[in-house]
Design an enzyme around this catalytic site. Structure first.
Site, PDB file in Angstrom:
ATOM      1  N   HIS A 144      10.715   7.837  -2.748  1.00 24.41           N
ATOM      2  CA  HIS A 144      12.140   7.537  -2.359  1.00 24.41           C
ATOM      3  C   HIS A 144      13.134   8.049  -2.990  1.00 24.41           C
ATOM      4  O   HIS A 144      14.195   7.623  -3.351  1.00 24.41           O
ATOM      5  CB  HIS A 144      12.254   5.888  -2.729  1.00 24.41           C
ATOM      6  CG  HIS A 144      11.147   5.135  -2.552  1.00 24.41           C
ATOM      7  ND1 HIS A 144      10.650   4.808  -1.220  1.00 24.41           N
ATOM      8  CD2 HIS A 144      10.167   4.490  -3.342  1.00 24.41           C
ATOM      9  CE1 HIS A 144       9.467   4.041  -1.263  1.00 24.41           C
ATOM     10  NE2 HIS A 144       9.267   3.767  -2.449  1.00 24.41           N
TER      11      HIS A 144
ATOM     12  N   SER B  98       4.460   5.545  -2.184  1.00 25.11           N
ATOM     13  CA  SER B  98       5.326   4.774  -3.322  1.00 25.11           C
ATOM     14  C   SER B  98       4.471   4.953  -4.623  1.00 25.11           C
ATOM     15  O   SER B  98       3.980   5.907  -5.024  1.00 25.11           O
ATOM     16  CB  SER B  98       5.657   3.431  -2.882  1.00 25.11           C
ATOM     17  OG  SER B  98       6.934   3.111  -4.082  1.00 25.11           O
TER      18      SER B  98
END
Length: 240
Positions: free
Chosen positions: A164, A129
């Site tokens: 994501h 991330s």
């Protein structure tokens, strides 16, 4: 003749904080330059969250490695000791959280410069991330609330990164729009479950923990839009 270290970094769409199987973390350790690597977790993007640190230690202490943690919000090392510590690591594993805050704190402590030095010396840099976003020239992020573009990063990886890509609503169209308009340069989009190894900025291995997870190259299509291309990858399986 002196041996020039190989410069490598890995983008992770999972790991100890999201997955129960440990496949991506085992893959990261298999890429280290030693059989028992020193692995430093950098939880800056989460504000050095204690529960996140505990998750890392719980996951890595039983593995064949030497885990450690670098806190910066309660910094314990002086400049010389900090440099020696980071340059002694075989793997630097950066956690998720707020990409913009991570970059600001690193620069305040000159950790960004030390990570560049470690990269040039052959330390494997990786993260999930925000810990994937930080290595690129820019990234797709929710650091400011809504999804937006952050044209900032360490620029060790040319182009941009979007994590994501498949799991958070709006990620795919928003990132493609940013690339199409030039707000972000062409780059790499990771679905959850993917690991991507880059050597000198070029993808050299892609793996996934599920058959459905992919790494995509996202580029302008020349007609005011963007196009994506999935890179082939190897499916990880648990050791028997």
């Amino acid at each position: 003749m002196a041996v020039v270290p190989v410069r490598r970094l890995a983008l992770l769409g999972g790991g100890f904080s999201t997955d129960d199987d440990g496949l991506l973390d085992d893959w990261v350790l298999s890429q280290a330059r030693t059989s028992r690597p020193k692995v430093c977790f950098v939880p800056t993007a989460s504000g050095d969250a204690p529960a996140y640190i505990e998750q890392f230690l719980t996951a890595f202490q039983p593995r064949h490695c030497e885990p450690s943690v670098l806190p910066l919000f309660r910094r314990e090392l002086d400049d010389d000791t900090l440099r020696a510590f980071l340059l002694s690591q075989d793997v630097v594993y950066v956690g998720g959280g707020n990409t913009a805050n991570l970059l600001a704190v690193w620069r305040a402590h000159r950790v960004d410069q030390l990570l560049r030095e470690a990269y040039d010396l052959g330390t494997l840099l990786c993260g999930i991330s925000a810990g994937a976003n930080c290595w690129a020239e820019g990234s797709h992020t929710d650091s400011f609330g809504p999804l937006t573009s952050l044209p900032d990063g360490l620029a060790l990886l040319p182009g941009s990164v979007c994590p994501h890509y498949d799991s958070e609503p709006g990620r795919r169209p928003s990132y493609q729009a940013a690339v199409a308009t030039g707000t972000l340069p062409a780059g790499w989009a990771l679905e959850d479950g993917v690991g991507a190894l880059f050597t000198d900025g070029v993808p050299t291995e892609t793996v996934s923990r599920t058959p459905r997870a992919h790494l995509y190259r996202v580029e302008p299509d020349g007609a005011s839009g963007a196009k994506e291309r999935a890179l082939p990858g190897r499916l990880l399986t648990a050791a028997r």
